[in-house]
Design a protein around this motif. Structure first.
Motif, PDB file in Angstrom:
ATOM      1  N   LEU A   1       0.908  -1.256   0.057  1.00  0.00           N
ATOM      2  CA  LEU A   1      -0.097  -0.061   0.011  1.00  0.00           C
ATOM      3  C   LEU A   1       0.914   1.271  -0.133  1.00  0.00           C
ATOM      4  CD1 LEU A   1      -2.521  -1.116   2.886  1.00  0.00           C
ATOM      5  CD2 LEU A   1      -2.687  -1.544   0.171  1.00  0.00           C
ATOM      6  N   ILE A   2       0.869   2.072  -0.978  1.00  0.00           N
ATOM      7  CA  ILE A   2       1.400   3.259  -0.891  1.00  0.00           C
ATOM      8  C   ILE A   2       0.546   4.502  -1.087  1.00  0.00           C
ATOM      9  CG2 ILE A   2       3.157   4.702  -2.406  1.00  0.00           C
ATOM     10  CD1 ILE A   2       4.345   2.073  -3.433  1.00  0.00           C
ATOM     11  N   GLN A   3       0.648   5.366  -0.136  1.00  0.00           N
ATOM     12  CA  GLN A   3      -0.427   6.448  -0.239  1.00  0.00           C
ATOM     13  C   GLN A   3       0.513   7.733  -0.626  1.00  0.00           C
ATOM     14  OE1 GLN A   3      -2.500   7.460   3.620  1.00  0.00           O
ATOM     15  NE2 GLN A   3      -3.272   9.105   2.752  1.00  0.00           N
ATOM     16  N   ARG A   4       0.025   8.652  -1.529  1.00  0.00           N
ATOM     17  CA  ARG A   4       0.412   9.612  -1.730  1.00  0.00           C
ATOM     18  C   ARG A   4      -0.571  10.883  -2.148  1.00  0.00           C
ATOM     19  NH1 ARG A   4       3.440   6.419  -5.842  1.00  0.00           N
ATOM     20  NH2 ARG A   4       5.588   6.213  -5.207  1.00  0.00           N
ATOM     21  N   GLY A   5      -0.779  11.841  -1.389  1.00  0.00           N
ATOM     22  CA  GLY A   5      -1.779  12.798  -1.468  1.00  0.00           C
ATOM     23  C   GLY A   5      -3.163  12.205  -0.825  1.00  0.00           C
ATOM     24  N   SER A   6      -3.974  12.304  -1.870  1.00  0.00           N
ATOM     25  CA  SER A   6      -5.448  11.569  -1.637  1.00  0.00           C
ATOM     26  C   SER A   6      -5.564  10.257  -2.335  1.00  0.00           C
ATOM     27  CB  SER A   6      -6.465  12.772  -1.895  1.00  0.00           C
ATOM     28  OG  SER A   6      -6.325  12.773  -3.563  1.00  0.00           O
ATOM     29  N   GLN A   7      -4.708   9.848  -3.054  1.00  0.00           N
ATOM     30  CA  GLN A   7      -4.629   8.716  -3.815  1.00  0.00           C
ATOM     31  C   GLN A   7      -3.869   7.435  -2.950  1.00  0.00           C
ATOM     32  OE1 GLN A   7      -3.262   9.468  -7.540  1.00  0.00           O
ATOM     33  NE2 GLN A   7      -5.395   9.606  -8.284  1.00  0.00           N
ATOM     34  N   MET A   8      -4.441   6.147  -3.067  1.00  0.00           N
ATOM     35  CA  MET A   8      -3.456   5.039  -2.411  1.00  0.00           C
ATOM     36  C   MET A   8      -3.432   3.944  -3.577  1.00  0.00           C
ATOM     37  SD  MET A   8      -4.429   2.150   0.581  1.00  0.00           S
ATOM     38  CE  MET A   8      -4.010   3.416   1.963  1.00  0.00           C
ATOM     39  N   THR A   9      -2.189   3.671  -3.976  1.00  0.00           N
ATOM     40  CA  THR A   9      -1.892   2.506  -4.884  1.00  0.00           C
ATOM     41  C   THR A   9      -1.760   1.426  -4.155  1.00  0.00           C
ATOM     42  OG1 THR A   9      -0.869   4.175  -6.083  1.00  0.00           O
ATOM     43  CG2 THR A   9      -0.271   1.906  -6.836  1.00  0.00           C
ATOM     44  N   ILE A  10      -2.405   0.249  -4.500  1.00  0.00           N
ATOM     45  CA  ILE A  10      -2.531  -1.084  -3.976  1.00  0.00           C
ATOM     46  C   ILE A  10      -1.938  -1.989  -4.711  1.00  0.00           C
ATOM     47  CG2 ILE A  10      -3.933  -2.779  -3.036  1.00  0.00           C
ATOM     48  CD1 ILE A  10      -5.692  -0.630  -2.232  1.00  0.00           C
ATOM     49  N   THR A  11      -0.749  -2.627  -4.869  1.00  0.00           N
ATOM     50  CA  THR A  11      -0.245  -3.642  -5.559  1.00  0.00           C
ATOM     51  C   THR A  11      -0.024  -5.029  -4.862  1.00  0.00           C
ATOM     52  OG1 THR A  11       1.246  -1.967  -6.471  1.00  0.00           O
ATOM     53  CG2 THR A  11       1.844  -3.838  -6.902  1.00  0.00           C
ATOM     54  N   TYR A  12      -0.508  -5.937  -5.523  1.00  0.00           N
ATOM     55  CA  TYR A  12      -0.451  -7.300  -5.095  1.00  0.00           C
ATOM     56  C   TYR A  12       0.791  -7.885  -5.349  1.00  0.00           C
ATOM     57  CZ  TYR A  12      -1.820 -12.298  -4.767  1.00  0.00           C
ATOM     58  OH  TYR A  12      -1.825 -13.548  -4.325  1.00  0.00           O
ATOM     59  N   SER A  13       1.117  -8.221  -3.928  1.00  0.00           N
ATOM     60  CA  SER A  13       2.682  -8.867  -3.508  1.00  0.00           C
ATOM     61  C   SER A  13       2.613 -10.411  -3.641  1.00  0.00           C
ATOM     62  CB  SER A  13       3.193  -8.117  -2.641  1.00  0.00           C
ATOM     63  OG  SER A  13       2.586  -8.389  -1.339  1.00  0.00           O
ATOM     64  N   GLY A  14       1.470 -11.168  -3.737  1.00  0.00           N
ATOM     65  CA  GLY A  14       1.700 -12.409  -3.758  1.00  0.00           C
ATOM     66  C   GLY A  14       0.883 -13.049  -2.571  1.00  0.00           C
ATOM     67  N   PRO A  15       0.912 -14.320  -2.640  1.00  0.00           N
ATOM     68  CA  PRO A  15       0.146 -15.056  -1.630  1.00  0.00           C
ATOM     69  C   PRO A  15       1.056 -14.953  -0.163  1.00  0.00           C
ATOM     70  CG  PRO A  15       1.247 -16.774  -2.993  1.00  0.00           C
ATOM     71  CD  PRO A  15       1.129 -15.251  -3.732  1.00  0.00           C
ATOM     72  N   GLU A  16       0.347 -15.261   0.988  1.00  0.00           N
ATOM     73  CA  GLU A  16       1.005 -14.866   2.298  1.00  0.00           C
ATOM     74  C   GLU A  16       2.066 -15.917   2.421  1.00  0.00           C
ATOM     75  OE1 GLU A  16      -1.092 -14.437   6.064  1.00  0.00           O
ATOM     76  OE2 GLU A  16      -2.780 -15.005   4.825  1.00  0.00           O
ATOM     77  N   GLN A  17       3.042 -15.638   3.096  1.00  0.00           N
ATOM     78  CA  GLN A  17       4.346 -16.490   3.179  1.00  0.00           C
ATOM     79  C   GLN A  17       4.029 -17.436   4.326  1.00  0.00           C
ATOM     80  OE1 GLN A  17       6.619 -16.904   0.929  1.00  0.00           O
ATOM     81  NE2 GLN A  17       5.436 -15.113  -0.134  1.00  0.00           N
TER      82      GLN A  17
END
Length: 172
Positions: free
Chosen positions: A156-172
């Motif tokens: 999860l990366i928040q910049r200003g009023s936006q959040m970019t959500i990137t799938y990082s894979g299944p849980e380890q």
């Protein structure tokens, strides 16, 4: 002569009442749509690529987005402070989620009794997660709190009023 105008006048008044009524209905619909858009600006999730989405903050500064649980439409509120997903009782009943054992939960409002449940599938934009534990909470909200048991699979990366959500894979 006056009697001939009375039915015409009456019809004219009825037409004006209908026009005003229709106008009020349209204005009510329009402003309800505006309020809903301000509350959930992510009714259609913005997809960057197959692994990333962008969410806009709502007017309260929260990240709310439409998605599905067990193929049924829901609204999620991202909550990085929640350990598990929390489903309001009314939403759990609508989704026909299984009600498991009771447990005492510590919330910002104090201790409450909740119930364990299981979610078969959760979809948000292009992402689908399977077999998630959740709790059913006493709440009047219509939003499912998307807790860390689901969010830990994403960056999860928040910049200003936006959040970019990137799938990082299944849980380890």
């Amino acid at each position: 002569m006056a009697q001939q105008h009375d039915p015409v006048r009456r019809t004219g008044r009825i037409m004006w009442i209908l026009v005003w009524g229709l106008g009020l209905l349209l204005l009510t619909w329009y402003f309800n749509q505006r309020l809903e858009q301000q509350s959930n600006p992510n009714q259609q999730v913005q997809v960057l690529d197959s692994n990333s989405i962008v969410l806009e903050q709502n007017r309260y500064g929260h990240y709310v987005a439409s998605g599905t649980v067990n193929q049924q439409p829901v609204v999620f509120l991202l909550d990085t402070g929640a350990t598990q997903m929390a489903v309001p009782q009314t939403v759990a009943a609508r989704l026909e989620l299984p009600v498991g054992p009771a447990l005492v939960l510590g919330t910002a409002a104090g201790q409450v009794t909740g119930y364990r449940t299981h979610i078969k599938s959760l979809s948000l934009g292009p992402f689908t997660l399977y077999d998630l534990d959740a709790v059913i909470m006493p709440s009047q909200s219509e939003e499912i709190l998307l807790g860390m048991n689901a969010l830990r699979r994403f960056e999860l990366i928040q910049r200003g009023s936006q959040m970019t959500i990137t799938y990082s894979g299944p849980e380890q």
